[in-house]
Design a protein around this motif. Structure first.
Motif, PDB file in Angstrom:
ATOM      1  N   LYS A   1       0.885  -1.165   0.000  1.00 56.84           N
ATOM      2  CA  LYS A   1       0.000   0.000   0.000  1.00 56.84           C
ATOM      3  C   LYS A   1       0.920   1.211   0.000  1.00 56.84           C
ATOM      4  CE  LYS A   1      -3.667   2.250   2.625  1.00 56.84           C
ATOM      5  NZ  LYS A   1      -4.490   2.149   3.856  1.00 56.84           N
ATOM      6  N   ALA A   2       0.853   1.986  -1.074  1.00 59.60           N
ATOM      7  CA  ALA A   2       1.719   3.147  -1.232  1.00 59.60           C
ATOM      8  C   ALA A   2       0.889   4.416  -1.128  1.00 59.60           C
ATOM      9  CB  ALA A   2       2.435   3.085  -2.573  1.00 59.60           C
ATOM     10  N   ARG A   3       1.423   5.384  -0.392  1.00 59.15           N
ATOM     11  CA  ARG A   3       0.754   6.673  -0.222  1.00 59.15           C
ATOM     12  C   ARG A   3       1.723   7.774  -0.587  1.00 59.15           C
ATOM     13  NH1 ARG A   3      -1.993   6.726   5.586  1.00 59.15           N
ATOM     14  NH2 ARG A   3      -3.897   7.405   4.600  1.00 59.15           N
ATOM     15  N   GLY A   4       1.201   8.795  -1.254  1.00 62.32           N
ATOM     16  CA  GLY A   4       2.075   9.903  -1.600  1.00 62.32           C
ATOM     17  C   GLY A   4       1.386  10.953  -2.445  1.00 62.32           C
ATOM     18  N   GLU A   5       2.225  11.822  -3.007  1.00 65.95           N
ATOM     19  CA  GLU A   5       1.756  12.891  -3.881  1.00 65.95           C
ATOM     20  C   GLU A   5       2.007  12.495  -5.320  1.00 65.95           C
ATOM     21  OE1 GLU A   5       4.177  16.186  -2.610  1.00 65.95           O
ATOM     22  OE2 GLU A   5       2.623  16.875  -1.231  1.00 65.95           O
ATOM     23  N   LEU A   6       1.127  12.941  -6.196  1.00 66.92           N
ATOM     24  CA  LEU A   6       1.301  12.676  -7.612  1.00 66.92           C
ATOM     25  C   LEU A   6       2.184  13.737  -8.243  1.00 66.92           C
ATOM     26  CD1 LEU A   6      -2.364  11.839  -8.560  1.00 66.92           C
ATOM     27  CD2 LEU A   6      -0.449  10.247  -8.442  1.00 66.92           C
ATOM     28  N   GLU A   7       2.948  13.313  -9.236  1.00 65.01           N
ATOM     29  CA  GLU A   7       3.698  14.267 -10.032  1.00 65.01           C
ATOM     30  C   GLU A   7       3.827  13.721 -11.442  1.00 65.01           C
ATOM     31  OE1 GLU A   7       7.490  14.858  -8.178  1.00 65.01           O
ATOM     32  OE2 GLU A   7       8.166  12.833  -8.569  1.00 65.01           O
ATOM     33  N   LEU A   8       3.914  14.640 -12.389  1.00 59.99           N
ATOM     34  CA  LEU A   8       4.131  14.253 -13.780  1.00 59.99           C
ATOM     35  C   LEU A   8       5.626  14.244 -14.053  1.00 59.99           C
ATOM     36  CD1 LEU A   8       1.402  16.157 -15.804  1.00 59.99           C
ATOM     37  CD2 LEU A   8       1.750  13.702 -15.699  1.00 59.99           C
ATOM     38  N   TYR A   9       6.100  13.180 -14.652  1.00 57.60           N
ATOM     39  CA  TYR A   9       7.496  13.073 -15.009  1.00 57.60           C
ATOM     40  C   TYR A   9       7.549  12.488 -16.416  1.00 57.60           C
ATOM     41  CZ  TYR A   9      12.444  11.871 -14.763  1.00 57.60           C
ATOM     42  OH  TYR A   9      13.783  11.775 -15.005  1.00 57.60           O
ATOM     43  N   HIS A  10       8.034  13.260 -17.354  1.00 61.00           N
ATOM     44  CA  HIS A  10       8.057  12.855 -18.766  1.00 61.00           C
ATOM     45  C   HIS A  10       6.680  12.396 -19.238  1.00 61.00           C
ATOM     46  CE1 HIS A  10      12.344  13.369 -19.284  1.00 61.00           C
ATOM     47  NE2 HIS A  10      12.559  12.668 -18.188  1.00 61.00           N
ATOM     48  N   ASP A  11       5.670  13.193 -18.937  1.00 55.84           N
ATOM     49  CA  ASP A  11       4.277  12.944 -19.341  1.00 55.84           C
ATOM     50  C   ASP A  11       3.688  11.655 -18.786  1.00 55.84           C
ATOM     51  OD1 ASP A  11       4.071  15.338 -20.756  1.00 55.84           O
ATOM     52  OD2 ASP A  11       4.935  14.433 -22.561  1.00 55.84           O
ATOM     53  N   ALA A  12       4.218  11.146 -17.702  1.00 56.50           N
ATOM     54  CA  ALA A  12       3.662   9.960 -17.055  1.00 56.50           C
ATOM     55  C   ALA A  12       3.489  10.264 -15.560  1.00 56.50           C
ATOM     56  CB  ALA A  12       4.577   8.756 -17.243  1.00 56.50           C
ATOM     57  N   TRP A  13       2.406   9.749 -14.983  1.00 51.01           N
ATOM     58  CA  TRP A  13       2.162   9.939 -13.561  1.00 51.01           C
ATOM     59  C   TRP A  13       3.094   9.048 -12.749  1.00 51.01           C
ATOM     60  CZ3 TRP A  13      -0.454  13.918 -12.072  1.00 51.01           C
ATOM     61  CH2 TRP A  13      -1.470  14.427 -12.862  1.00 51.01           C
ATOM     62  N   GLN A  14       3.619   9.600 -11.674  1.00 57.68           N
ATOM     63  CA  GLN A  14       4.356   8.794 -10.709  1.00 57.68           C
ATOM     64  C   GLN A  14       3.980   9.256  -9.318  1.00 57.68           C
ATOM     65  OE1 GLN A  14       8.479   9.200 -11.745  1.00 57.68           O
ATOM     66  NE2 GLN A  14       8.759  11.047 -10.569  1.00 57.68           N
ATOM     67  N   LEU A  15       4.189   8.375  -8.369  1.00 58.92           N
ATOM     68  CA  LEU A  15       3.830   8.638  -6.985  1.00 58.92           C
ATOM     69  C   LEU A  15       5.085   8.955  -6.193  1.00 58.92           C
ATOM     70  CD1 LEU A  15       1.334   8.509  -5.076  1.00 58.92           C
ATOM     71  CD2 LEU A  15       2.060   6.187  -4.521  1.00 58.92           C
ATOM     72  N   LYS A  16       5.151  10.171  -5.679  1.00 61.85           N
ATOM     73  CA  LYS A  16       6.254  10.572  -4.812  1.00 61.85           C
ATOM     74  C   LYS A  16       5.927  10.033  -3.430  1.00 61.85           C
ATOM     75  CE  LYS A  16       6.832  14.959  -4.202  1.00 61.85           C
ATOM     76  NZ  LYS A  16       7.138  16.389  -4.356  1.00 61.85           N
ATOM     77  N   LEU A  17       6.599   8.959  -3.061  1.00 62.12           N
ATOM     78  CA  LEU A  17       6.245   8.161  -1.895  1.00 62.12           C
ATOM     79  C   LEU A  17       6.400   8.921  -0.580  1.00 62.12           C
ATOM     80  CD1 LEU A  17       5.320   5.223  -1.703  1.00 62.12           C
ATOM     81  CD2 LEU A  17       7.631   4.623  -1.123  1.00 62.12           C
ATOM     82  N   MET A  18       5.348   8.839   0.254  1.00 61.65           N
ATOM     83  CA  MET A  18       5.381   9.401   1.600  1.00 61.65           C
ATOM     84  C   MET A  18       5.351   8.290   2.642  1.00 61.65           C
ATOM     85  SD  MET A  18       2.791  12.535   0.884  1.00 61.65           S
ATOM     86  CE  MET A  18       3.105  13.651   2.223  1.00 61.65           C
ATOM     87  N   SER A  19       4.653   7.181   2.323  1.00 63.96           N
ATOM     88  CA  SER A  19       4.660   6.025   3.217  1.00 63.96           C
ATOM     89  C   SER A  19       4.408   4.767   2.398  1.00 63.96           C
ATOM     90  CB  SER A  19       3.611   6.159   4.326  1.00 63.96           C
ATOM     91  OG  SER A  19       2.317   6.015   3.806  1.00 63.96           O
ATOM     92  N   LEU A  20       4.879   3.658   2.950  1.00 64.51           N
ATOM     93  CA  LEU A  20       4.751   2.379   2.262  1.00 64.51           C
ATOM     94  C   LEU A  20       4.462   1.300   3.296  1.00 64.51           C
ATOM     95  CD1 LEU A  20       5.135   0.920  -0.515  1.00 64.51           C
ATOM     96  CD2 LEU A  20       7.469   0.462   0.215  1.00 64.51           C
ATOM     97  N   GLU A  21       3.392   0.561   3.063  1.00 62.35           N
ATOM     98  CA  GLU A  21       3.043  -0.562   3.926  1.00 62.35           C
ATOM     99  C   GLU A  21       3.315  -1.840   3.144  1.00 62.35           C
ATOM    100  OE1 GLU A  21      -1.022  -2.456   5.801  1.00 62.35           O
ATOM    101  OE2 GLU A  21      -0.926  -0.291   5.544  1.00 62.35           O
TER     102      GLU A  21
END
Length: 158
Positions: A103-123
């Protein structure tokens, strides 16, 4: 279309909470309406502001760079998302294993026109029961977000 007003965004329940979403909803429906909100990692789904997201899925690849660790998460919705963690924040005991469910939690960001999750916590090693509960909540969130456009709600009059 006019960008949303700051006070409307700040009042939104979707802006102040972790939104449990399917990756396909993220990749298909989130757009940035205003550069000022994009700089804050705030994006919009049918007019609803989204700042933090939570996803559950299987780790399908792990790539360890010099400063970051990238791992791909597949939730079975037809899309994968890359989660990005700073190497100094990831202890070896917190590293996911290939094919484990996380279970990954974080903020979204666009990187080279693709969504990625900037991780804040990981279960790690999420149980099947927890996954089912997550999917139920993701379905509720999806229904809420697709039900109405937040910008077209009728104004309440006193």
């Amino acid at each position: 279309m006019d960008p949303p007003r700051r006070r409307d965004v700040n009042k939104s329940s979707t802006y102040r909470s972790w939104m449990k979403l399917y990756i396909c909803d993220i990749t298909a429906s989130l757009v940035s309406l205003s550069p000022s909100f994009a700089s804050e990692s705030t994006y919009f789904f049918n007019g609803h502001p989204i700042r933090w997201v939570s996803i559950v899925g299987a780790v399908t690849s792990i790539d360890q760079g010099e400063k970051v660790i990238l791992f791909s998460i597949d939730d079975g919705s037809g899309q994968c998302m890359t989660a990005v963690a700073r190497r100094e924040k990831m202890a070896s005991k917190d590293m996911p294993r290939l094919h484990s469910t996380v279970k990954a939690r974080g903020e979204l960001e666009l990187y080279h026109d693709a969504w990625q999750l900037k991780l804040m916590s990981l279960e790690l090693d999420v149980s099947l029961e927890a996954q089912v509960k997550f999917w139920d909540q993701a379905n509720e969130n999806h229904a809420l977000l697709t039900q109405t456009d937040a910008r077209k709600r009728p104004k309440h009059t006193a």
